[in-house]
Write a protein that holds these residues in place. Structure first.
Motif, short mmCIF file in Angstrom:
data_model
loop_
_atom_site.label_atom_id
_atom_site.label_comp_id
_atom_site.label_asym_id
_atom_site.label_seq_id
_atom_site.Cartn_x
_atom_site.Cartn_y
_atom_site.Cartn_z
N LYS A 30 -2.57 -13.30 -8.83
CA LYS A 30 -2.50 -13.41 -7.37
C LYS A 30 -2.20 -12.04 -6.75
CE LYS A 30 0.45 -15.34 -3.73
NZ LYS A 30 1.27 -14.16 -3.41
N GLU A 31 -1.19 -11.36 -7.24
CA GLU A 31 -0.80 -10.09 -6.64
C GLU A 31 -1.92 -9.06 -6.75
OE1 GLU A 31 1.75 -9.40 -4.81
OE2 GLU A 31 2.78 -11.32 -5.07
N LEU A 32 -2.57 -9.01 -7.92
CA LEU A 32 -3.57 -7.95 -8.12
C LEU A 32 -4.84 -8.24 -7.32
CD1 LEU A 32 -3.09 -6.97 -11.86
CD2 LEU A 32 -2.03 -6.03 -9.80
N GLU A 34 -4.95 -9.91 -4.57
CA GLU A 34 -4.59 -9.63 -3.17
C GLU A 34 -4.65 -8.14 -2.89
OE1 GLU A 34 -1.85 -13.50 -1.99
OE2 GLU A 34 -0.87 -11.55 -2.18
N ASN A 35 -4.21 -7.33 -3.83
CA ASN A 35 -4.33 -5.89 -3.64
C ASN A 35 -5.78 -5.48 -3.50
OD1 ASN A 35 -1.62 -5.35 -3.67
ND2 ASN A 35 -1.54 -4.65 -5.80
N SER A 36 -6.66 -6.08 -4.31
CA SER A 36 -8.08 -5.75 -4.23
C SER A 36 -8.64 -6.12 -2.87
CB SER A 36 -8.86 -6.48 -5.33
OG SER A 36 -8.41 -6.08 -6.60
N SER A 80 1.23 1.29 1.00
CA SER A 80 0.47 1.99 2.04
C SER A 80 0.29 1.07 3.24
CB SER A 80 -0.90 2.37 1.47
OG SER A 80 -1.55 1.22 0.98
N LYS A 81 0.89 -0.12 3.18
CA LYS A 81 0.49 -1.14 4.15
C LYS A 81 1.39 -1.25 5.37
CE LYS A 81 -1.74 -3.18 0.26
NZ LYS A 81 -1.80 -4.22 -0.74
N ILE A 82 2.66 -0.92 5.23
CA ILE A 82 3.49 -0.87 6.42
C ILE A 82 4.31 0.42 6.38
CG2 ILE A 82 3.67 -3.37 6.77
CD1 ILE A 82 6.46 -3.29 5.55
N LEU A 94 -2.32 -8.69 2.95
CA LEU A 94 -1.71 -9.71 2.10
C LEU A 94 -0.43 -9.17 1.47
CD1 LEU A 94 -5.02 -10.99 0.51
CD2 LEU A 94 -3.63 -12.14 2.23
N GLY A 95 -0.45 -7.88 1.10
CA GLY A 95 0.75 -7.26 0.55
C GLY A 95 1.48 -6.49 1.63
N PHE A 96 2.72 -6.15 1.38
CA PHE A 96 3.46 -5.27 2.30
C PHE A 96 4.82 -4.91 1.71
CE2 PHE A 96 4.25 -9.66 3.43
CZ PHE A 96 5.64 -9.74 3.49
N GLU A 99 6.12 -4.32 -4.03
CA GLU A 99 6.88 -4.77 -5.19
C GLU A 99 6.03 -5.18 -6.37
OE1 GLU A 99 10.84 -6.92 -3.54
OE2 GLU A 99 9.02 -8.14 -3.61
N ALA A 100 4.74 -5.46 -6.11
CA ALA A 100 3.95 -6.10 -7.16
C ALA A 100 3.76 -5.15 -8.34
CB ALA A 100 2.61 -6.56 -6.60
N LEU A 101 3.20 -3.98 -8.07
CA LEU A 101 2.91 -3.09 -9.19
C LEU A 101 4.19 -2.67 -9.91
CD1 LEU A 101 -0.10 -0.96 -7.90
CD2 LEU A 101 -0.08 -2.84 -9.54
#
Ligand code: ADP
Ligand code: MG
Length: 604
Positions: A30-32, A34-36, A80-82, A94-96, A99-101
């Motif tokens: 899910k996290e990866l 979403e990053n894509s 890079s998102k917020i 989707l991310g912000f 923390e995922a990576l």
């Protein structure tokens, strides 16, 4: 004394945080992915080996990362998102949380290969838990590939906690479905080892649903489209017959993010009302769109719970929009909708030597006196009843029409031969054909539907065509039934019952709906009350449907009843004039169509 409090190493802190973000292989997927999606990818490929325990490989053709970004990406809170608190209140990605990576690289061996457009080389970053990251140039296309190997190998407790491969794979597969439904405009390819699970190319949502959920999208899905106060809801809900025993067919999205919301799932289900049995769950794929400022997605590390500023508005919007979609779904087999027939269904019949001119309605097989006679009426419907349980002498035809039938078919067949052919098959099925195929109707559930909608349409006792009893019937009710009857007094009256309930639980029945056979008044009332009791307490606005459902269930013909040809005709016609002909009020199918295509296949 030495201090006992110390700040955890980054590595340990990441490992702890990983427990929230990465619970199982599915969370990594899910996290990866979403990053894509956030990176603007148009094509995303996911390969899993051993349910992701051995390898997860995600490939995208998004914007990629520069060497500097790549080095930063696995650092906790690197995003890079917020950039500011302001951004946190209007999140469009989707991310912000950044923390995922960092979480994933704390619990697995990770290789990230990435190349940005314009860069002449790509970079590969190897990150192993607790070790220095290594970076080196690699060849490769623009975009990002991530290999996640041996997930949780350094967290034995977590690894032991994982379920069987089958279960873990199912979680991944569900998430892949959800992601594919979240963005039908993107291509998703999903492999389980060497096996291609799906490869869906950009399409519209309906087609995507059909492919991902293996549904018959042309017949099974009803479009939902609603808007209120700047919030839109779009997507599809399934016909009641597609409903499942679990919630596995329910997908809700908010600004492209898959969300879990019991309250919104309830809003959808409540729109189905009596179309479903308890324990059945409708299928839906709904996309909500609203100003990101009006919703807080930062309530949970996995970001699938959200808080709307106006929960009630969203609930009502979803409920209303789904209800509208269901109402519009007057889905009838094409022998009603067939273009040629539908445009010119009426055919004059040659005047018989003795009789008046008639018109045949080729859609319904109905005979009508020709308009020149000045009469304009139709038989069967409206007058409260129609079909009776037992073979009976009275027919729902007027004399004139009955004579018309006999004249038309004189000598050719028994006098009650139907005009359009309906066969009755053992088990209570009526069989006929449509432009599409063979239609098999379940007479019991079909009649339930017809009676239910008729009962719902009656809103005043006057419309209810009750029949007054010559001698009113007196009966005693149990205290709970007595209480129910008082509660439902108005609804019973609207249905055509006239009842006097006394404090001691005795009831005088003065009139009953005309569908109730003489002598059955007491029995009918008891059965309906028992059904209502089983159904549990209904809010006042639902009582009418509750009673209509209980009444229809009690009064419908049974599968073992033999219907007269005319009754069969009237039943089929009434069914396909219903708002929701395909299911009984309890959600059971009323008919199935075996298409001619299917037949051709079977004879091959
Ligand atoms: P978040 O998504 O919350 O920002 P992540 O840890 O998931 O945090 O990712 C950190 C950063 O790494 C992202 O903000 C993004 O800049 C970069 N990144 C991650 N995956 C990709 C990818 N597939 N393509 C391009 N950039 C990526
Ligand atoms: Mg992310």
């Amino acid at each position: 004394m030495a201090s006992t409090i110390r700040i955890l190493s980054d590595h340990l802190a990441n490992q702890i945080a990983a427990g929230e973000v990465v619970q199982r292989p599915e969370s990594v997927v899910k996290e990866l992915v979403e990053n894509s999606i956030d990176a603007g990818a148009r094509n995303i490929t996911v390969v899993v080996k051993n349910a992701g325990k051995q390898l997860l490989h995600i490939v995208d053709d998004g914007g990629g990362m520069s060497k500097e970004d790549l080095l930063l990406a696995p650092v906790r809170h690197a995003t890079s998102k917020i950039a500011s608190e302001q951004d946190l209140h209007s999140i469009r990605t989707l991310g912000f949380r950044g923390e995922a990576l960092s979480s994933i690289t704390a619990v697995a061996d990770v290789e990230i290969r990435s190349r940005q457009a314009g860069d002449d080389t790509g970079w590969s970053l190897m990150v192993r838990p607790g070790a220095e990251a290594e970076i080196r140039p690699v060849a490769g296309d623009v975009g990002t590939q991530i290999f996640v190997r041996n997930l949780f190998y350094n967290v034995p407790a977590r690894r032991k906690f994982l379920k069987s491969d089958l279960t873990e794979f199912r979680h991944i597969s569900e998430t892949m479905q959800r992601l594919a439904l979240s963005r039908p405009d993107l291509r998703f390819t999903f492999h389980d080892g060497d096996v291609l699970v799906f490869d869906v190319r950009p399409s519209d949502l309906r087609e995507r649903i059909a492919m991902i959920m293996s549904l018959d999208a042309t017949h099974g899905l009803l479009a939902v489209d609603g808007e209120e106060g700047g919030i839109t809801v779009r997507g599809y809900v399934g016909m009641p017959s597609l409903s499942r025993q679990s919630r596995s067919g329910q997908f809700m999205f908010m600004n492209g993010r898959g969300i879990v919301s019991r309250s919104l799932a309830h809003a959808v289900a409540s729109a189905y009302e009596h179309l479903l049995d308890p324990g059945q769950h409708p299928v839906f794929v709904l996309h909500l769109t609203l100003d990101p400022q009006r919703v807080d997605v930062n309530v949970h590390p996995q970001k699938h719970e959200v808080k709307f500023d106006d929960e009630r508005l969203v609930y009502l919007l979803v409920q209303q929009s789904v209800a509208t979609a269901l109402q519009k779904a007057n889905v009838v087999p094409s022998f009603i909708g067939d273009a040629g027939l539908a445009n010119a269904p009426l055919q004059s019949l040659p005047r018989s030597p003795q009789g008046a001119p008639f018109i045949l309605n080729r859609l319904t097989g109905e005979l009508q006196p020709a308009p020149s006679q000045g009469a304009s009426w139709s038989f069967g419907g409206g007058s409260g009843g129609g079909y009776q349980h037992a073979p009976q002498t009275e027919r729902p035809f007027t004399e004139a029409v009955q004579r018309g039938y006999q004249e038309l078919f004189a000598g050719a067949a028994p006098s009650d031969s139907p005009v359009s052919t309906i066969l009755s098959a053992p088990g209570g099925y009526l069989v006929t054909t449509s432009a599409e195929g063979i239609v098999v109707i379940d007479q019991q559930t079909a009649h339930e539907r017809v009676l239910y909608e008729r009962a719902l349409r009656q809103t005043t006792p006057a419309e209810a065509a009750g029949q007054a009893l010559l001698f009113s019937v007196r009966m005693r009710l149990s205290p709970s039934h007595g209480a129910l009857l008082r509660e439902y007094h108005d609804e019973f009256a609207a249905l055509g019952f006239r009842l006097d309930v006394e404090a001691d639980g005795s009831v005088d029945i003065h009139a009953v709906p005309s569908d109730v056979r003489p002598g059955n008044e007491e029995d009918t009332l008891t059965h309906i009350l028992a059904t209502l009791e089983d159904a549990g307490r209904l809010p006042p606005e639902r009582r009418k449907e509750g009673l209509a459902g209980a009444f229809a269930r009690r009064q419908a013909v049974r599968r073992s009843d033999r219907l007269q040809a005319a009754e069969q005709q009237a039943l089929v016609r009434d069914l396909f004039n219903c708002t929701v002909p395909h299911t009984s009020p309890r959600g059971e199918p009323t008919y199935v169509v075996i298409t001619f295509d299917e037949l051709v296949q079977r004879f091959r």
